[in-house]
Design a protein around this motif. Structure first.
Motif, PDB file in Angstrom:
ATOM      1  N   UNK A 173       0.752  -0.827  -0.595  1.00  0.00           N
ATOM      2  CA  UNK A 173      -0.125  -0.288  -0.128  1.00  0.00           C
ATOM      3  C   UNK A 173       0.761   1.049   0.231  1.00  0.00           C
ATOM      4  N   UNK A 174       1.962   0.741  -0.130  1.00  0.00           N
ATOM      5  CA  UNK A 174       3.128   1.713   0.426  1.00  0.00           C
ATOM      6  C   UNK A 174       2.811   3.156  -1.164  1.00  0.00           C
ATOM      7  N   UNK A 175       3.101   2.114  -2.328  1.00  0.00           N
ATOM      8  CA  UNK A 175       3.129   3.008  -3.498  1.00  0.00           C
ATOM      9  C   UNK A 175       1.607   3.973  -4.422  1.00  0.00           C
ATOM     10  N   UNK A 176       1.901   4.466  -4.733  1.00  0.00           N
ATOM     11  CA  UNK A 176       0.941   5.409  -5.136  1.00  0.00           C
ATOM     12  C   UNK A 176       0.091   4.219  -6.520  1.00  0.00           C
ATOM     13  N   UNK A 177      -0.985   4.814  -6.633  1.00  0.00           N
ATOM     14  CA  UNK A 177      -1.797   4.038  -7.293  1.00  0.00           C
ATOM     15  C   UNK A 177      -1.455   4.324  -8.890  1.00  0.00           C
ATOM     16  N   UNK A 178      -1.539   2.899  -9.880  1.00  0.00           N
ATOM     17  CA  UNK A 178      -1.059   3.846 -10.965  1.00  0.00           C
ATOM     18  C   UNK A 178      -1.474   4.396 -11.895  1.00  0.00           C
ATOM     19  N   UNK A 179      -3.337   4.976 -12.235  1.00  0.00           N
ATOM     20  CA  UNK A 179      -3.248   5.872 -12.737  1.00  0.00           C
ATOM     21  C   UNK A 179      -2.032   7.543 -12.173  1.00  0.00           C
ATOM     22  N   UNK A 180      -2.228   7.723 -10.591  1.00  0.00           N
ATOM     23  CA  UNK A 180      -1.233   8.623 -10.418  1.00  0.00           C
ATOM     24  C   UNK A 180       0.491   8.517 -10.643  1.00  0.00           C
ATOM     25  N   UNK A 181       0.538   7.478 -11.240  1.00  0.00           N
ATOM     26  CA  UNK A 181       2.200   6.838 -11.672  1.00  0.00           C
ATOM     27  C   UNK A 181       2.366   7.434 -13.413  1.00  0.00           C
ATOM     28  N   UNK A 182       1.172   7.456 -14.013  1.00  0.00           N
ATOM     29  CA  UNK A 182       1.539   7.400 -14.733  1.00  0.00           C
ATOM     30  C   UNK A 182       0.362   9.024 -16.239  1.00  0.00           C
ATOM     31  N   UNK A 183      -0.305   9.567 -15.029  1.00  0.00           N
ATOM     32  CA  UNK A 183      -1.102  10.974 -15.207  1.00  0.00           C
ATOM     33  C   UNK A 183       0.422  11.899 -15.279  1.00  0.00           C
ATOM     34  N   UNK A 184      -1.072  12.611 -16.198  1.00  0.00           N
ATOM     35  CA  UNK A 184      -0.488  13.954 -16.080  1.00  0.00           C
ATOM     36  C   UNK A 184       0.801  14.479 -16.949  1.00  0.00           C
ATOM     37  N   UNK A 185       1.580  15.824 -16.805  1.00  0.00           N
ATOM     38  CA  UNK A 185       2.942  16.103 -17.954  1.00  0.00           C
ATOM     39  C   UNK A 185       3.736  15.067 -18.220  1.00  0.00           C
ATOM     40  N   UNK A 186       4.185  14.117 -17.622  1.00  0.00           N
ATOM     41  CA  UNK A 186       4.576  12.785 -17.603  1.00  0.00           C
ATOM     42  C   UNK A 186       4.231  12.112 -18.487  1.00  0.00           C
ATOM     43  N   UNK A 187       2.820  11.532 -18.603  1.00  0.00           N
ATOM     44  CA  UNK A 187       2.514  11.659 -20.123  1.00  0.00           C
ATOM     45  C   UNK A 187       2.739  11.986 -21.834  1.00  0.00           C
ATOM     46  N   UNK A 188       2.005  13.599 -21.698  1.00  0.00           N
ATOM     47  CA  UNK A 188       2.289  14.052 -22.466  1.00  0.00           C
ATOM     48  C   UNK A 188       3.405  14.253 -22.655  1.00  0.00           C
ATOM     49  N   UNK A 189       5.074  14.732 -22.113  1.00  0.00           N
ATOM     50  CA  UNK A 189       6.121  14.824 -22.745  1.00  0.00           C
ATOM     51  C   UNK A 189       6.623  13.100 -23.351  1.00  0.00           C
ATOM     52  N   UNK A 190       5.975  11.958 -22.378  1.00  0.00           N
ATOM     53  CA  UNK A 190       6.278  11.065 -23.163  1.00  0.00           C
ATOM     54  C   UNK A 190       5.233  10.734 -24.923  1.00  0.00           C
ATOM     55  N   UNK A 191       4.868  10.908 -25.094  1.00  0.00           N
ATOM     56  CA  UNK A 191       3.296  10.959 -26.224  1.00  0.00           C
ATOM     57  C   UNK A 191       4.522  11.959 -26.692  1.00  0.00           C
ATOM     58  N   UNK A 192       5.287  13.293 -26.871  1.00  0.00           N
ATOM     59  CA  UNK A 192       5.435  14.218 -27.537  1.00  0.00           C
ATOM     60  C   UNK A 192       6.609  14.421 -27.831  1.00  0.00           C
ATOM     61  N   UNK A 193       7.422  12.848 -27.242  1.00  0.00           N
ATOM     62  CA  UNK A 193       9.602  12.364 -27.699  1.00  0.00           C
ATOM     63  C   UNK A 193       8.844  11.366 -28.447  1.00  0.00           C
ATOM     64  N   UNK A 194       7.231  10.500 -28.014  1.00  0.00           N
ATOM     65  CA  UNK A 194       7.479   9.756 -29.230  1.00  0.00           C
ATOM     66  C   UNK A 194       6.749  10.501 -30.692  1.00  0.00           C
ATOM     67  N   UNK A 195       6.185  11.015 -30.729  1.00  0.00           N
ATOM     68  CA  UNK A 195       5.711  11.196 -31.809  1.00  0.00           C
ATOM     69  C   UNK A 195       7.362  12.399 -32.791  1.00  0.00           C
ATOM     70  N   UNK A 196       8.110  13.268 -32.038  1.00  0.00           N
ATOM     71  CA  UNK A 196       9.826  13.747 -32.511  1.00  0.00           C
ATOM     72  C   UNK A 196      10.027  12.769 -33.262  1.00  0.00           C
ATOM     73  N   UNK A 197       9.658  11.454 -32.447  1.00  0.00           N
ATOM     74  CA  UNK A 197      11.040  10.554 -32.907  1.00  0.00           C
ATOM     75  C   UNK A 197       9.975  10.064 -34.577  1.00  0.00           C
ATOM     76  N   UNK A 198       8.812   9.606 -34.723  1.00  0.00           N
ATOM     77  CA  UNK A 198       8.673   9.184 -35.462  1.00  0.00           C
ATOM     78  C   UNK A 198       8.244  10.355 -37.034  1.00  0.00           C
ATOM     79  N   UNK A 199       8.498  11.463 -35.962  1.00  0.00           N
ATOM     80  CA  UNK A 199       8.799  13.073 -37.083  1.00  0.00           C
ATOM     81  C   UNK A 199      10.029  12.199 -37.918  1.00  0.00           C
ATOM     82  N   UNK A 200      10.765  11.707 -37.100  1.00  0.00           N
ATOM     83  CA  UNK A 200      12.884  12.551 -37.138  1.00  0.00           C
ATOM     84  C   UNK A 200      12.511  10.880 -38.572  1.00  0.00           C
ATOM     85  N   UNK A 201      12.079   9.525 -37.649  1.00  0.00           N
ATOM     86  CA  UNK A 201      11.568   8.793 -38.201  1.00  0.00           C
ATOM     87  C   UNK A 201      11.772   8.768 -39.881  1.00  0.00           C
ATOM     88  N   UNK A 202      10.702   9.435 -40.213  1.00  0.00           N
ATOM     89  CA  UNK A 202       9.709   9.886 -41.680  1.00  0.00           C
ATOM     90  C   UNK A 202      10.616  10.612 -41.860  1.00  0.00           C
TER      91      UNK A 202
END
Length: 94
Positions: free
Chosen positions: A5-34
């Motif tokens: 019970x010490x770890x935060x719930x999954x929704x708190x670990x993957x929500x918010x700015x971290x997800x947005x930055x990860x998707x942003x970097x993934x899109x940049x990777x696809x743009x570079x590859x294309x």
């Protein structure tokens, strides 16, 4: 067997700015590859110009640079606009 019970719930670990930055970097990777793929194929008449100011060579590196910078700036400006507008949302969770 007890749950940890010490770890935060999954929704708190993957929500918010971290997800947005990860998707942003993934899109940049696809743009570079294309861009690199287009530069490798090298169709005729493809002369990339970065912001209509800087001529880039139609090589894989030049096209990848064009894709990453163009998509990065456009998406970055949009994400910054969303972040700015979201400051005025009364229903946001802090």
């Amino acid at each position: 067997m007890t749950a940890n019970t010490d770890s935060p719930p999954l929704a708190e670990r993957v929500a918010g700015p971290r997800v947005v930055i990860t998707v942003y970097l993934a899109v940049l990777g696809v743009a570079g590859a294309m861009g690199a793929l287009l530069g490798y194929v090298n169709p005729e008449g493809m002369d990339p110009e970065l912001f209509f100011l800087v001529d880039l060579p139609p090589t894989p590196l030049g096209m990848a640079t064009f894709g990453v910078v163009t998509v990065g700036v456009v998406l970055g400006v949009l994400l910054l606009a969303v972040r700015y507008v979201s400051q005025f949302d009364d229903d946001r969770v802090e």
